[in-house]
Scaffold this motif. Structure first.
Motif, PDB file in Angstrom:
ATOM      1  N   GLN A   1       0.857  -1.156   0.064  1.00 16.35           N
ATOM      2  CA  GLN A   1       0.099  -0.149   0.133  1.00 16.35           C
ATOM      3  C   GLN A   1       0.733   1.213   0.055  1.00 16.35           C
ATOM      4  O   GLN A   1       0.521   2.266  -0.730  1.00 16.35           O
ATOM      5  CB  GLN A   1      -1.057   0.052   1.364  1.00 16.35           C
ATOM      6  CG  GLN A   1      -1.886   1.109   1.179  1.00 16.35           C
ATOM      7  CD  GLN A   1      -2.898   0.962  -0.140  1.00 16.35           C
ATOM      8  OE1 GLN A   1      -3.540   0.006  -0.360  1.00 16.35           O
ATOM      9  NE2 GLN A   1      -2.847   2.062  -0.806  1.00 16.35           N
TER      10      GLN A   1
ATOM     11  N   ASP B   1       1.042   4.205  -2.701  1.00 21.79           N
ATOM     12  CA  ASP B   1       0.594   5.588  -2.559  1.00 21.79           C
ATOM     13  C   ASP B   1       1.746   6.413  -2.849  1.00 21.79           C
ATOM     14  O   ASP B   1       1.600   7.710  -3.443  1.00 21.79           O
ATOM     15  CB  ASP B   1       0.545   5.688  -0.926  1.00 21.79           C
ATOM     16  CG  ASP B   1      -0.636   5.279  -0.404  1.00 21.79           C
ATOM     17  OD1 ASP B   1      -1.668   4.982  -1.178  1.00 21.79           O
ATOM     18  OD2 ASP B   1      -0.878   4.810   0.657  1.00 21.79           O
TER      19      ASP B   1
ATOM     20  N   SER C   1      -2.350   1.739  -8.045  1.00 21.21           N
ATOM     21  CA  SER C   1      -3.180   1.130  -7.633  1.00 21.21           C
ATOM     22  C   SER C   1      -2.455  -0.231  -6.676  1.00 21.21           C
ATOM     23  O   SER C   1      -1.267  -0.633  -7.228  1.00 21.21           O
ATOM     24  CB  SER C   1      -4.438   0.496  -8.215  1.00 21.21           C
ATOM     25  OG  SER C   1      -3.835  -0.668  -9.065  1.00 21.21           O
ATOM     26  N   PHE C   2      -3.143  -0.816  -5.750  1.00 23.20           N
ATOM     27  CA  PHE C   2      -2.556  -1.953  -4.924  1.00 23.20           C
ATOM     28  C   PHE C   2      -2.317  -2.905  -5.772  1.00 23.20           C
ATOM     29  O   PHE C   2      -1.346  -3.565  -5.786  1.00 23.20           O
ATOM     30  CB  PHE C   2      -3.460  -2.114  -3.879  1.00 23.20           C
ATOM     31  CG  PHE C   2      -2.957  -3.341  -2.909  1.00 23.20           C
ATOM     32  CD1 PHE C   2      -2.645  -2.915  -1.750  1.00 23.20           C
ATOM     33  CD2 PHE C   2      -3.170  -4.680  -3.205  1.00 23.20           C
ATOM     34  CE1 PHE C   2      -1.994  -3.749  -0.676  1.00 23.20           C
ATOM     35  CE2 PHE C   2      -2.605  -5.552  -2.338  1.00 23.20           C
ATOM     36  CZ  PHE C   2      -2.135  -5.167  -1.056  1.00 23.20           C
TER      37      PHE C   2
END
Length: 214
Positions: free
Chosen positions: A170, A174, A179-180
């Motif tokens: 994660q 960020d 996206s994850f």
């Protein structure tokens, strides 16, 4: 009769392969699996001569699946069926025991020819793959090989640097504004390219071969 087993994490690919082989009088599809673990469990339970094996799969990748299948049944003939064209990955798959390598955009005749060729215990590379391997051999004959692995993309290197900094998935997502799931896809692709089993192996290999250099 040649008994074929298909392993791919996309059901559409499996369905397409089954359709492609449907009318072959001397080839029959005896089973399918959507991942390496499933194939390792299913194949010993039935008569299988040739395995059509994807490389980029979740869980156990195609390279490790190939090794385990051959460990359990050395008589199996395995053909890698992949979209990856990197010469190092092709060689890694062949060194793991695969008898053939076919790209996913290969025609029907090439796939059938691959199955029949490896069944006779001969090596098969489709024309494109054969040219890639040959060019790699010629090139490496004149250049020093600094890494046995395919070159990582710029984004893969970004993800790898953050993995080496002990960032979570994660946190990487960020920091890179992705996206994850995209982070996990990059991680999985790097595991495939380097042939390691887990993130610890990936970090060790990255340090050994300086994979994050620009």
């Amino acid at each position: 009769m040649i008994h074929v087993f298909i392993v791919d994490d996309h059901k559409m690919v499996i369905d397409g392969m089954q359709l492609l082989l449907k009318n072959e009088t001397d080839i029959t599809v005896v089973g399918t699996a959507l991942n390496g673990e499933e194939s390792i469990a299913k194949i010993p339970m039935q008569k299988v001569d040739v395995v059509l094996l994807d490389i980029n799969m979740p869980g156990i990748n195609g390279i490790d699946t190939c090794k385990q299948l051959l460990k359990d049944n050395p008589c199996l003939k395995i053909v890698a069926v992949s979209m990856h064209k990197e010469s190092s990955l092709i060689k890694l798959m062949l060194n793991s025991g695969a008898k053939g390598y076919v790209l996913k955009n290969a025609g029907q005749d090439e796939v059938i020819d691959a199955i029949k060729t490896v069944y006779k215990n001969k090596m098969y590379l489709d024309d494109t793959v054969n040219e890639i391997v040959l060019n790699s051999v010629l090139k490496n004959g004149n250049e020093k090989i600094t890494s046995p692995f395919p070159t990582l993309s710029r984004r893969e290197k970004d993800v790898l640097r953050l993995i080496m900094d002990e960032c979570t998935t994660q946190e990487i997502a960020d920091k890179l504004f992705i996206s994850f799931g995209t982070v996990e896809t990059h991680r999985r692709n790097m595991l495939i390219k380097t042939g390691v089993r887990n993130t610890a192996g990936l970090v060790r290999t990255a340090i050994e071969y300086d994979l994050t250099k620009l």
